[in-house]
Design a protein around this motif. Sequence first.
Motif, PDB file in Angstrom:
ATOM      1  N   SER A 103       0.768  -1.080   0.050  1.00  0.00           N
ATOM      2  CA  SER A 103      -0.147   0.014  -0.010  1.00  0.00           C
ATOM      3  C   SER A 103       0.879   1.392  -0.011  1.00  0.00           C
ATOM      4  CB  SER A 103      -0.921   0.152   1.169  1.00  0.00           C
ATOM      5  OG  SER A 103      -1.834  -1.042   1.241  1.00  0.00           O
ATOM      6  N   GLU A 104       2.053   1.257   0.619  1.00  0.00           N
ATOM      7  CA  GLU A 104       3.032   2.267   0.834  1.00  0.00           C
ATOM      8  C   GLU A 104       3.450   2.457  -0.679  1.00  0.00           C
ATOM      9  OE1 GLU A 104       3.252   4.023   3.451  1.00  0.00           O
ATOM     10  OE2 GLU A 104       2.377   3.025   5.079  1.00  0.00           O
ATOM     11  N   VAL A 105       3.767   1.506  -1.261  1.00  0.00           N
ATOM     12  CA  VAL A 105       4.529   1.575  -2.538  1.00  0.00           C
ATOM     13  C   VAL A 105       3.507   1.963  -3.670  1.00  0.00           C
ATOM     14  CG1 VAL A 105       5.530   0.100  -4.324  1.00  0.00           C
ATOM     15  CG2 VAL A 105       6.335  -0.139  -2.137  1.00  0.00           C
TER      16      VAL A 105
ATOM     17  N   ASP B 241       9.055   9.652   1.414  1.00  0.00           N
ATOM     18  CA  ASP B 241       8.759   9.029   2.553  1.00  0.00           C
ATOM     19  C   ASP B 241       7.990   7.796   2.305  1.00  0.00           C
ATOM     20  OD1 ASP B 241      10.029  10.732   4.354  1.00  0.00           O
ATOM     21  OD2 ASP B 241       8.247  11.884   4.932  1.00  0.00           O
ATOM     22  N   GLU B 242       6.925   7.825   1.567  1.00  0.00           N
ATOM     23  CA  GLU B 242       6.177   6.503   1.433  1.00  0.00           C
ATOM     24  C   GLU B 242       6.918   5.402   1.034  1.00  0.00           C
ATOM     25  OE1 GLU B 242       3.534   6.852   3.037  1.00  0.00           O
ATOM     26  OE2 GLU B 242       2.685   8.960   2.546  1.00  0.00           O
ATOM     27  N   ALA B 243       7.993   5.879   0.000  1.00  0.00           N
ATOM     28  CA  ALA B 243       8.925   4.735  -0.359  1.00  0.00           C
ATOM     29  C   ALA B 243       9.593   4.113   0.962  1.00  0.00           C
ATOM     30  CB  ALA B 243       9.977   5.253  -1.387  1.00  0.00           C
ATOM     31  N   GLY B 244      10.082   5.097   1.679  1.00  0.00           N
ATOM     32  CA  GLY B 244      10.573   4.544   2.872  1.00  0.00           C
ATOM     33  C   GLY B 244       9.640   3.684   3.845  1.00  0.00           C
ATOM     34  N   HIS B 245       8.623   4.117   3.756  1.00  0.00           N
ATOM     35  CA  HIS B 245       7.503   3.379   4.727  1.00  0.00           C
ATOM     36  C   HIS B 245       7.657   1.870   4.099  1.00  0.00           C
ATOM     37  CE1 HIS B 245       5.228   6.989   5.965  1.00  0.00           C
ATOM     38  NE2 HIS B 245       6.622   7.067   6.456  1.00  0.00           N
ATOM     39  N   GLY B 246       7.253   1.601   2.706  1.00  0.00           N
ATOM     40  CA  GLY B 246       7.300   0.598   2.244  1.00  0.00           C
ATOM     41  C   GLY B 246       8.654  -0.106   2.549  1.00  0.00           C
TER      42      GLY B 246
ATOM     43  N   GLU C  12       6.849  10.122  10.940  1.00  0.00           N
ATOM     44  CA  GLU C  12       7.023  11.153   9.620  1.00  0.00           C
ATOM     45  C   GLU C  12       5.591  11.436   9.035  1.00  0.00           C
ATOM     46  OE1 GLU C  12      10.878   8.855   8.162  1.00  0.00           O
ATOM     47  OE2 GLU C  12       9.063   8.572   7.076  1.00  0.00           O
ATOM     48  N   GLU C  13       4.198  10.670   9.548  1.00  0.00           N
ATOM     49  CA  GLU C  13       3.268  10.892   8.980  1.00  0.00           C
ATOM     50  C   GLU C  13       2.398  12.565   9.494  1.00  0.00           C
ATOM     51  OE1 GLU C  13       1.552   9.291   6.802  1.00  0.00           O
ATOM     52  OE2 GLU C  13       2.056   7.144   6.833  1.00  0.00           O
ATOM     53  N   ASN C  14       2.783  12.839  10.435  1.00  0.00           N
ATOM     54  CA  ASN C  14       2.157  14.247  10.862  1.00  0.00           C
ATOM     55  C   ASN C  14       2.290  15.327   9.634  1.00  0.00           C
ATOM     56  OD1 ASN C  14       0.534  13.495  12.988  1.00  0.00           O
ATOM     57  ND2 ASN C  14       2.400  13.661  14.519  1.00  0.00           N
TER      58      ASN C  14
END
Lengths: 95, 321
Positions: free
Chosen positions: B53-55, B83-88, B166-168
């Motif tokens: 989902s992050e990716v 950041d979303e790539a990092g989350h993945g 990181e989400e805020n």
Amino acid sequence: MSGQWPLWEVFTQPADGSPHEHAGSVHAPDAEMALQNARDVYTRRGEAVSIWVVPSSAITASSPAEAGPFFDPGNDKPYRHPQFYKVPRGVKSEE
Amino acid sequence: MSEPTQPKGSDDPAQVAAFEARIARGETIEPKDWMPERYRRQLVRMMSQHAHSEVVGMLPEGNWITRAPSLRRKISLLAKVQDEAGHGLYIYCGTETLGVDRAELIDQLLAGTAKYSSIFNYPTLTWADMGAIGWLVDGAAIVNQTMLAHASFGPYARAMVRICKEENFHKRQGYEIMATLAAGTPAQKAMAQDALDRWWWPSLMMFGPSDKESPNSAELLRWKIKQKGNDELRQRFVNLTVPQAAAIGLHIPDPLLTLDKETGDWEFGPIDWNEFMQVISGNGPCNRERLAARRKAHADGAWVRDAAVAHAAKDAARSAA
Ligand SMILES: [Fe+2]
Ligand SMILES: [Fe+2]
């Protein structure tokens, strides 16, 4: 296709003087790229002043199943703690 | 996609009992600890879907990076997508501690056999959608991930702690976009309202079906992978978001929305679960487009991966000589 790049464990030092802590892992073909990937994945907001990368295969870990007997030698020696010793009333000690 | 059920009795009952006692005491389970096969499988399923989902979540926003209205908005959006790539990667890395290869998981995503959050199968039609996504989609993700930061599985919980930090920023940059548009010209305000109208219900669906209908909920709760049910999290999100919409003069598109004075909960109208099932089973507006974009990106990157391996091999040979 070239299969998957090897796995590296990443340790970051959050500030000068503090120890390196495990942050996670990255895949990379070599140590140099592992460091660069670790920087991009784990330190996008200045979270570290230093990074170590170690091939995951080089890590030997204690076994959770044997944690009891393995750590036992350190668990039954209360005389290694200052609370084991009596201090006369009114005497100030440093703790 | 239904999980093959584990034949009963394949795990040693004494070990299961000891494991469940650890869960009951609130202990953290680490990758090398003994765990029921079913616990491991639930984690692989849930964590890999989360990572995917992050990716995939980078795609709807990536769509607007080159068209951001100012440099300030552009650098923010770029940083958010990165950041979303990092989350993945954090979550794939956590999943790999359970003995699966990231390459295997990515193959499943590219083959179209893996699930990811249904929200990313909706199109991003206007710039206001960047606001709505940050505010609502990341807002919903924060509610969910804050709870998952207490998951019983250590690597998952630790990835969530990192992500929550990181989400805020993601949510605030989105809300700022919405607030700016809502305070702009009538056309800008209409654009913000239109984005809210389109993203509101899909955001509520992000929490998944009602616990009564969710096949996995009971098990995830029992093993403390999740600490709260889907309905409770959804309600929390609604309660947080309704006043935020009011504060910037936007209208939540739900005629049944009413404040229950006793509970303090905003009661909302029925969710169209039919739509959810359609989107999750591959028939949303953008499912095919998203997978095609991922496949193309993966194929286009093959030469880079191959070159990096060749370079590493050459280097190793040189230093051995
Ligand atoms: Fe994320
Ligand atoms: Fe996010």
